[in-house]
Enzyme design. Structure first.
Site, PDB file in Angstrom:
ATOM      1  N   ASP A  64      -3.853 -15.080 -44.558  1.00 46.55           N
ATOM      2  CA  ASP A  64      -4.188 -14.141 -43.632  1.00 46.55           C
ATOM      3  C   ASP A  64      -3.260 -14.318 -42.392  1.00 46.55           C
ATOM      4  OD1 ASP A  64      -5.207 -12.450 -41.695  1.00 46.55           O
ATOM      5  OD2 ASP A  64      -7.322 -13.033 -42.238  1.00 46.55           O
ATOM      6  N   TYR A 159      -2.660   2.475 -32.485  1.00 46.70           N
ATOM      7  CA  TYR A 159      -1.760   1.883 -33.635  1.00 46.70           C
ATOM      8  C   TYR A 159      -0.326   1.701 -33.110  1.00 46.70           C
ATOM      9  CZ  TYR A 159       1.177   1.844 -38.035  1.00 46.70           C
ATOM     10  OH  TYR A 159       1.910   1.536 -38.805  1.00 46.70           O
TER      11      TYR A 159
END
Length: 254
Positions: A64, A159
């Site tokens: 991750d 975003y």
């Protein structure tokens, strides 16, 4: 077939699907040993299997990118397995949004920043720390987006902010470390032929009709086209290209 990356080790994060998988397959086709990384073992193993079935060399690393220890272990594991890390493609990222900024949840904001921005920061640090110790240095390509430094759309402010940060981080890191022998650039794709470019309830045929009407090129770009840009920046053909953010979006942000 060219073999620009024969005897090179390439790490691709977010390689379990979409652009990451296309990039991993493209490097393998040109002779690289490919380390595919991401959070889901099954999809990574599928990418690695596609490479080995085609006669290439690949290994999976579950990590991750929002976890610094996991990132350091991933980079160390690649170097231990293959003896070097010559190219890294930091593709891991997430998408959240589709509504006005005031409606974005705190959890979605934190996820965007922790993966898209801080994740790239972690991977850059680990990759550069290793590459600058190698006689041949190394090359890094970050995946940003045309939504960010290049264009904005309603409902995607957070975003776009996260991907704009990747563009700026790329340029700053490139200046900091080119004298260390580490060459860093970015690719900013627009809509690609992946599920991410499909609107809610939209079919591929619906998307094609929308893109024909709204996109200067008249279609989405393919993952192979975006992957080709990544390979160019990672290759010796781009030896003097430093801190560039190459937009592949069919003219949408022109």
């Amino acid at each position: 077939m060219q073999a620009r990356f024969a005897h090179k080790t390439v790490l691709v994060t977010g390689a379990g699907s979409g652009l990451g998988r296309a990039v991993a397959l493209a490097f393998a086709a040109e002779g690289a040993r490919v380390a595919v990384a991401g959070r889901t073992a099954a999809s990574l193993d599928e990418t690695a299997a596609l490479i080995t079935w085609a006669g290439g060399t690949a290994a999976s690393f579950v990590a991750d990118v929002s976890s610094p220890p996991a990132v350091r272990a991933m980079v160390a594991g690649v170097a231990e397995r293959y003896g070097s890390l010559d190219v890294a493609v930091n593709n891991a990222g997430v998408f959240r949004g589709g509504a006005p900024l005031v409606e974005l949840s705190e959890d979605d904001w934190q996820t965007l920043i922790s993966v898209n921005v801080t994740g790239v920061f972690h991977t850059l640090q680990a990759e550069i720390a290793l590459m600058r110790t190698q006689p041949s240095g190394g090359t890094i390509v970050n995946i940003a987006s045309n939504l960010g430094a290049h264009a904005r759309r309603p409902g995607l402010a957070a975003y776009a902010a996260s991907k704009a940060a990747v563009s700026v981080l790329t340029k700053g890191a490139a200046l900091d470390h080119i004298r260390d022998g580490v060459r860093i650039n970015a690719v900013s794709p627009g809509p690609l032929d992946t599920t991410m470019s499909l609107g809610p309830g939209e079919s591929e045929a619906d998307r094609a009709a929308r893109m024909k009407e709204n996109q200067p090129l008249g279609r989405v770009s393919t993952t192979a086209e975006a992957a080709a840009a990544v390979l160019y920046l990672a290759s010796d053909d781009a030896a003097s290209v430093v801190g560039t953010d190459l937009v592949i979006d069919g003219g949408a942000s022109a």
